[in-house]
Write an enzyme that holds these catalytic residues in place. Sequence first.
Site, PDB file in Angstrom:
ATOM      1  N   MET A 147      60.313 -55.516  -7.858  1.00  0.00           N
ATOM      2  CA  MET A 147      60.356 -54.998  -6.484  1.00  0.00           C
ATOM      3  C   MET A 147      59.593 -53.672  -6.405  1.00  0.00           C
ATOM      4  O   MET A 147      59.707 -52.939  -5.432  1.00  0.00           O
ATOM      5  CB  MET A 147      61.794 -54.827  -6.014  1.00  0.00           C
ATOM      6  N   HIS A 201      60.111 -51.796 -16.331  1.00  0.00           N
ATOM      7  CA  HIS A 201      59.142 -52.799 -15.864  1.00  0.00           C
ATOM      8  C   HIS A 201      57.960 -52.888 -16.830  1.00  0.00           C
ATOM      9  O   HIS A 201      57.492 -53.973 -17.159  1.00  0.00           O
ATOM     10  CB  HIS A 201      58.588 -52.408 -14.489  1.00  0.00           C
ATOM     11  N   GLN A 217      67.348 -57.307 -19.273  1.00  0.00           N
ATOM     12  CA  GLN A 217      68.790 -57.393 -19.569  1.00  0.00           C
ATOM     13  C   GLN A 217      69.576 -56.385 -18.720  1.00  0.00           C
ATOM     14  O   GLN A 217      70.778 -56.526 -18.550  1.00  0.00           O
ATOM     15  CB  GLN A 217      69.005 -57.138 -21.070  1.00  0.00           C
TER      16      GLN A 217
HETATM   17  P1  AMP Z   1      63.473 -54.739 -10.051  1.00  0.00           P
HETATM   18  O1  AMP Z   1      62.142 -54.219  -9.666  1.00  0.00           O
HETATM   19  O2  AMP Z   1      64.546 -53.699 -10.124  1.00  0.00           O
HETATM   20  O3  AMP Z   1      63.863 -55.974  -9.294  1.00  0.00           O
HETATM   21  O4  AMP Z   1      63.324 -55.209 -11.562  1.00  0.00           O
HETATM   22  C1  AMP Z   1      62.309 -56.094 -11.953  1.00  0.00           C
HETATM   23  C2  AMP Z   1      62.593 -56.565 -13.366  1.00  0.00           C
HETATM   24  O5  AMP Z   1      62.652 -55.427 -14.238  1.00  0.00           O
HETATM   25  C3  AMP Z   1      63.948 -57.265 -13.490  1.00  0.00           C
HETATM   26  O6  AMP Z   1      63.826 -58.371 -14.356  1.00  0.00           O
HETATM   27  C4  AMP Z   1      64.832 -56.190 -14.052  1.00  0.00           C
HETATM   28  O7  AMP Z   1      65.918 -56.704 -14.791  1.00  0.00           O
HETATM   29  C5  AMP Z   1      63.867 -55.458 -14.946  1.00  0.00           C
HETATM   30  N1  AMP Z   1      64.341 -54.101 -15.208  1.00  0.00           N
HETATM   31  C6  AMP Z   1      64.799 -53.201 -14.296  1.00  0.00           C
HETATM   32  N2  AMP Z   1      65.220 -52.067 -14.908  1.00  0.00           N
HETATM   33  C7  AMP Z   1      65.024 -52.267 -16.243  1.00  0.00           C
HETATM   34  C8  AMP Z   1      65.265 -51.478 -17.414  1.00  0.00           C
HETATM   35  N3  AMP Z   1      65.775 -50.254 -17.340  1.00  0.00           N
HETATM   36  N4  AMP Z   1      64.941 -52.006 -18.616  1.00  0.00           N
HETATM   37  C9  AMP Z   1      64.411 -53.255 -18.711  1.00  0.00           C
HETATM   38  N5  AMP Z   1      64.155 -54.045 -17.640  1.00  0.00           N
HETATM   39  C10 AMP Z   1      64.460 -53.557 -16.432  1.00  0.00           C
END
Ligand code: AMP
Length: 286
Positions: free
Chosen positions: A30, A37, A150
């Site tokens: 997002m 990310h 995760q």
């Molecule tokens: P988001 O943009 O928050 O929807 O996250 C996109 C992807 O990044 C999702 O698969 C999340 O689980 C992953 N993600 C978000 N924060 C972290 C983090 N701190 N460590 C690893 N992966 C993450």
Amino acid sequence: MRTVRTVAELRAALAEPRRNGRTVALVPTMGYLHDGHLSLIEAARKQADLVVVSLFVNPTQFNDAADLDAYPRDELRDAGLAQDAGADLLFAPSLQEVYPPGFTTQVRVDGPLTDTLEGAHRGADHFHGVTTVVTKLLNMVGPDLALFGQKDAQQALVIRRLAADLDLPTRVEVAPTVREPDGLALSSRNVRLAAEDRERALALSSALRAAQDALAAGTRDAATITLAARAAMTPFDVEPEYLALVDPEDLRPVGSVDQETLLAVAAHVGPVRLIDNTILNPNGRH
Ligand code: AMP
């Protein structure tokens, strides 16, 4: 790295590499990219010939309009970071491209995987929004591999279930949570924490650490471990929305930590709702 905004442009960009047998990985995000990310993009880079990063703030997975409004956005910054981490294509569709007029289909994973924890507190519609948009993104890109974090442990389980149930031809991989040096799990929402709340946000990772310590000291009883984890949050003046020890596969509550167990926590810190989790492993090593 190129930025594309329509499904037609995306498919055109992928057609030739695919004809030449090149593999494709997708990292759905997002946006407002951080090192969590970027770790997914770097992992994708190692495993596929072409890395697509999607950037779409999906309104249907937000249960709180204020959270959607306040969600940070900076596409230019994201494009630079994604490129440096090794992405080949940034897919940044408009709302209309993803949900054109007349859109009515939903893809739902039902049952405890979406009813409990985040589903119980944000509503199961949150996950229905996630599974619908992820299905669409997988259909748009057609990747060999898709990577998730995760950090969103329940979401990762829901997506694995979705992929298995619908025979999706994409391999789903889940990568470890990336944290700040002091333990705070990286999240796009962290930029919304005022200085004082940034300190208080350590309540979540402190709870996880207290549970790990209780386990290491020989405690197996879930209620006792939960109590220790909650107590670690008190000095930060943060109350968990939920703090639960559950089976890491089906998310059912456990009474005792006799095998690998997921400890998941959610809490409001100031105006921001944060989540975090860890796997407790009673047989050492974690
Ligand atoms: P988001 O943009 O928050 O929807 O996250 C996109 C992807 O990044 C999702 O698969 C999340 O689980 C992953 N993600 C978000 N924060 C972290 C983090 N701190 N460590 C690893 N992966 C993450």
